[in-house]
Design a protein around this motif. Structure first.
Motif, PDB file in Angstrom:
ATOM      1  N   PHE A 158       0.855  -1.189   0.000  1.00  0.00           N
ATOM      2  CA  PHE A 158       0.000   0.000   0.000  1.00  0.00           C
ATOM      3  C   PHE A 158       0.887   1.234   0.000  1.00  0.00           C
ATOM      4  CE2 PHE A 158      -2.396   3.409   2.091  1.00  0.00           C
ATOM      5  CZ  PHE A 158      -3.527   3.439   1.276  1.00  0.00           C
ATOM      6  N   GLN A 159       0.732   2.068  -1.049  1.00  0.00           N
ATOM      7  CA  GLN A 159       1.543   3.274  -1.193  1.00  0.00           C
ATOM      8  C   GLN A 159       0.651   4.453  -1.559  1.00  0.00           C
ATOM      9  OE1 GLN A 159       3.875   4.289  -4.847  1.00  0.00           O
ATOM     10  NE2 GLN A 159       5.660   3.918  -3.541  1.00  0.00           N
ATOM     11  N   ALA A 160       0.964   5.615  -1.001  1.00  0.00           N
ATOM     12  CA  ALA A 160       0.282   6.857  -1.361  1.00  0.00           C
ATOM     13  C   ALA A 160       1.320   7.858  -1.856  1.00  0.00           C
ATOM     14  CB  ALA A 160      -0.470   7.433  -0.165  1.00  0.00           C
ATOM     15  N   SER A 161       0.972   8.597  -2.935  1.00  0.00           N
ATOM     16  CA  SER A 161       1.885   9.569  -3.526  1.00  0.00           C
ATOM     17  C   SER A 161       1.171  10.908  -3.689  1.00  0.00           C
ATOM     18  CB  SER A 161       2.385   9.095  -4.894  1.00  0.00           C
ATOM     19  OG  SER A 161       3.051   7.857  -4.790  1.00  0.00           O
ATOM     20  N   LEU A 162       1.864  11.964  -3.346  1.00  0.00           N
ATOM     21  CA  LEU A 162       1.322  13.315  -3.483  1.00  0.00           C
ATOM     22  C   LEU A 162       2.278  14.132  -4.342  1.00  0.00           C
ATOM     23  CD1 LEU A 162      -0.665  15.630  -2.576  1.00  0.00           C
ATOM     24  CD2 LEU A 162       0.941  16.055  -0.702  1.00  0.00           C
ATOM     25  N   ASN A 163       1.728  14.824  -5.355  1.00  0.00           N
ATOM     26  CA  ASN A 163       2.557  15.738  -6.146  1.00  0.00           C
ATOM     27  C   ASN A 163       1.953  17.136  -6.113  1.00  0.00           C
ATOM     28  OD1 ASN A 163       0.873  16.210  -8.764  1.00  0.00           O
ATOM     29  ND2 ASN A 163       0.852  13.982  -8.480  1.00  0.00           N
ATOM     30  N   VAL A 164       2.810  18.122  -5.982  1.00  0.00           N
ATOM     31  CA  VAL A 164       2.403  19.527  -5.901  1.00  0.00           C
ATOM     32  C   VAL A 164       3.306  20.340  -6.817  1.00  0.00           C
ATOM     33  CG1 VAL A 164       2.098  21.525  -4.388  1.00  0.00           C
ATOM     34  CG2 VAL A 164       1.681  19.229  -3.498  1.00  0.00           C
ATOM     35  N   LEU A 247      -3.159  13.403  -5.958  1.00  0.00           N
ATOM     36  CA  LEU A 247      -2.936  12.319  -4.995  1.00  0.00           C
ATOM     37  C   LEU A 247      -3.181  10.986  -5.679  1.00  0.00           C
ATOM     38  CD1 LEU A 247      -2.464  11.365  -2.036  1.00  0.00           C
ATOM     39  CD2 LEU A 247      -4.945  11.539  -1.721  1.00  0.00           C
ATOM     40  N   GLN A 248      -2.260  10.056  -5.523  1.00  0.00           N
ATOM     41  CA  GLN A 248      -2.401   8.726  -6.114  1.00  0.00           C
ATOM     42  C   GLN A 248      -2.215   7.656  -5.042  1.00  0.00           C
ATOM     43  OE1 GLN A 248      -0.394   7.911  -9.841  1.00  0.00           O
ATOM     44  NE2 GLN A 248      -0.002   5.789  -9.253  1.00  0.00           N
ATOM     45  N   ILE A 249      -3.073   6.637  -5.107  1.00  0.00           N
ATOM     46  CA  ILE A 249      -3.006   5.523  -4.154  1.00  0.00           C
ATOM     47  C   ILE A 249      -2.841   4.220  -4.941  1.00  0.00           C
ATOM     48  CG2 ILE A 249      -4.287   4.187  -2.436  1.00  0.00           C
ATOM     49  CD1 ILE A 249      -5.631   6.798  -1.599  1.00  0.00           C
ATOM     50  N   ASP A 250      -1.863   3.416  -4.540  1.00  0.00           N
ATOM     51  CA  ASP A 250      -1.627   2.097  -5.137  1.00  0.00           C
ATOM     52  C   ASP A 250      -1.738   1.048  -4.037  1.00  0.00           C
ATOM     53  OD1 ASP A 250      -0.838   2.698  -7.958  1.00  0.00           O
ATOM     54  OD2 ASP A 250       0.706   3.860  -6.925  1.00  0.00           O
ATOM     55  N   TYR A 253      -3.183  -6.601  -3.003  1.00  0.00           N
ATOM     56  CA  TYR A 253      -3.337  -7.687  -2.034  1.00  0.00           C
ATOM     57  C   TYR A 253      -3.409  -8.997  -2.804  1.00  0.00           C
ATOM     58  CZ  TYR A 253      -5.196 -10.732   1.567  1.00  0.00           C
ATOM     59  OH  TYR A 253      -5.393 -11.787   2.437  1.00  0.00           O
ATOM     60  N   LYS A 254      -2.379  -9.798  -2.656  1.00  0.00           N
ATOM     61  CA  LYS A 254      -2.243 -11.064  -3.385  1.00  0.00           C
ATOM     62  C   LYS A 254      -2.428 -10.824  -4.895  1.00  0.00           C
ATOM     63  CE  LYS A 254      -3.331 -14.101   0.477  1.00  0.00           C
ATOM     64  NZ  LYS A 254      -4.166 -15.201   1.005  1.00  0.00           N
ATOM     65  N   GLN A 255      -3.502 -11.332  -5.492  1.00  0.00           N
ATOM     66  CA  GLN A 255      -3.700 -11.181  -6.939  1.00  0.00           C
ATOM     67  C   GLN A 255      -4.623 -10.005  -7.303  1.00  0.00           C
ATOM     68  OE1 GLN A 255      -1.840 -13.115  -8.918  1.00  0.00           O
ATOM     69  NE2 GLN A 255      -1.057 -13.964  -6.988  1.00  0.00           N
ATOM     70  N   PHE A 256      -5.001  -9.191  -6.317  1.00  0.00           N
ATOM     71  CA  PHE A 256      -5.903  -8.071  -6.573  1.00  0.00           C
ATOM     72  C   PHE A 256      -5.134  -6.739  -6.430  1.00  0.00           C
ATOM     73  CE2 PHE A 256      -8.480 -11.557  -5.027  1.00  0.00           C
ATOM     74  CZ  PHE A 256      -9.536 -11.578  -5.943  1.00  0.00           C
ATOM     75  N   SER A 257      -5.498  -5.771  -7.262  1.00  0.00           N
ATOM     76  CA  SER A 257      -4.841  -4.463  -7.179  1.00  0.00           C
ATOM     77  C   SER A 257      -5.880  -3.354  -7.384  1.00  0.00           C
ATOM     78  CB  SER A 257      -3.741  -4.346  -8.235  1.00  0.00           C
ATOM     79  OG  SER A 257      -4.292  -4.420  -9.546  1.00  0.00           O
ATOM     80  N   LEU A 258      -5.583  -2.221  -6.766  1.00  0.00           N
ATOM     81  CA  LEU A 258      -6.463  -1.065  -6.853  1.00  0.00           C
ATOM     82  C   LEU A 258      -5.604   0.179  -6.979  1.00  0.00           C
ATOM     83  CD1 LEU A 258      -9.245   0.380  -6.503  1.00  0.00           C
ATOM     84  CD2 LEU A 258      -8.758   0.439  -4.052  1.00  0.00           C
ATOM     85  N   GLN A 259      -5.990   1.040  -7.943  1.00  0.00           N
ATOM     86  CA  GLN A 259      -5.323   2.324  -8.112  1.00  0.00           C
ATOM     87  C   GLN A 259      -6.362   3.416  -8.155  1.00  0.00           C
ATOM     88  OE1 GLN A 259      -2.925   1.935 -11.698  1.00  0.00           O
ATOM     89  NE2 GLN A 259      -1.106   1.522 -10.471  1.00  0.00           N
TER      90      GLN A 259
END
Length: 260
Positions: A158-164, A247-250, A253-259
């Motif tokens: 689980f990663q969160a990214s912020l760009n400004v 803002l981006q969230i990646d 979990y195992k074989q499932f992914s959400l962006q």
């Protein structure tokens, strides 16, 4: 060189230079919580030739009168039409801390010189306008990206990214030595020392409480209830937002992914 440009100024030189200092490797090898620390800088120029064909050449077209047997001068050409140049300088700091937090901060300054745009001409020339290198513009700003790994395991990530980013532009030169160039039909006023997107409108003075009519400021700062486009002024605010962010969230979990 490019044949799109006038025969007097078809060739130009562009170059760049850059360097990077790996601070982690040279000074902080034994600092475990700093995984990466780099400082980089670059400076250089790039040429723009993004114009249509034949704008630098005088052209002749076939007319429709006399059964299509007439010719007329359709383009006056510009033998001095030349490259638009983007001159860029930037400094960036890139680091990773605790093997979780990654950040990159970049400060830049961009000078666009000899901008390729259409110039209006006097109708006495027989043409409404033609292309030329009309002026210079400066853009300065900062961009930052921050990413953090909240979870990093065999089955889950689980990663969160912020760009400004922030950018400010300023016109530094206009064609023919002009300080100002107005296009009333488009609501635009280009002025040296101001942003190209600065709003140019009649300034509101609110509402007259006695009759509910709108009030306006004239060019001298006096309040009037008569609206006139002649009272348009540069308002000091741009139609283009100087700040932007995302803002981006990646998540995996195992074989499932959400962006998102």
């Amino acid at each position: 060189g490019s044949s799109l440009f006038g025969e007097n100024k078809r060739y130009a030189n562009f170059w760049s230079v850059g360097g990077m200092w790996n601070i982690k490797k040279t000074l902080l090898q034994n600092t475990d919580w700093i995984n990466k620390l780099q400082l980089s800088a670059s400076y250089g120029t790039v040429g723009n030739s993004g114009i249509d064909n034949y704008l630098s050449r005088a052209t002749v077209s076939l007319g429709t009168m006399y059964k299509g047997n007439t010719f007329y001068v359709s383009g006056n050409g510009n033998k001095d039409l030349t490259w638009e140049t983007l001159e860029t300088a930037n400094i960036a700091l890139d680091f990773i801390l605790f093997d979780k937090l990654e950040t990159k901060i970049e400060v830049y300054r961009k000078m666009t010189k000899d901008m390729l745009l259409e110039i209006p001409w006097s109708y006495s020339t027989g043409f409404s306008g033609g292309y030329g290198n009309i002026g210079n513009m400066k853009n300065e700003g900062i961009e930052a990206t921050v990413s953090y790994d909240f979870v990093r395991s065999e089955n889950m990530f689980f990663q969160a990214s912020l760009n400004v980013s922030y950018n400010k532009d300023k016109i530094t030169k206009l064609f023919d030595g002009r300080d100002e160039f107005q296009l009333p039909d488009y609501g635009l006023n280009y002025k040296v020392g101001h942003s190209a997107g600065e709003l140019w409108y009649v300034k509101s003075a609110g509402i007259d409480p006695a009759n509910g009519r709108p009030l306006w400021y004239d060019k001298d700062g006096n309040i009037t209830d008569v609206y006139s486009d002649d009272n348009r002024v540069l308002l000091g605010k741009s139609r283009y937002a100087p700040w932007s962010a995302g803002l981006q969230i990646d998540c995996t979990y195992k074989q499932f992914s959400l962006q998102a």
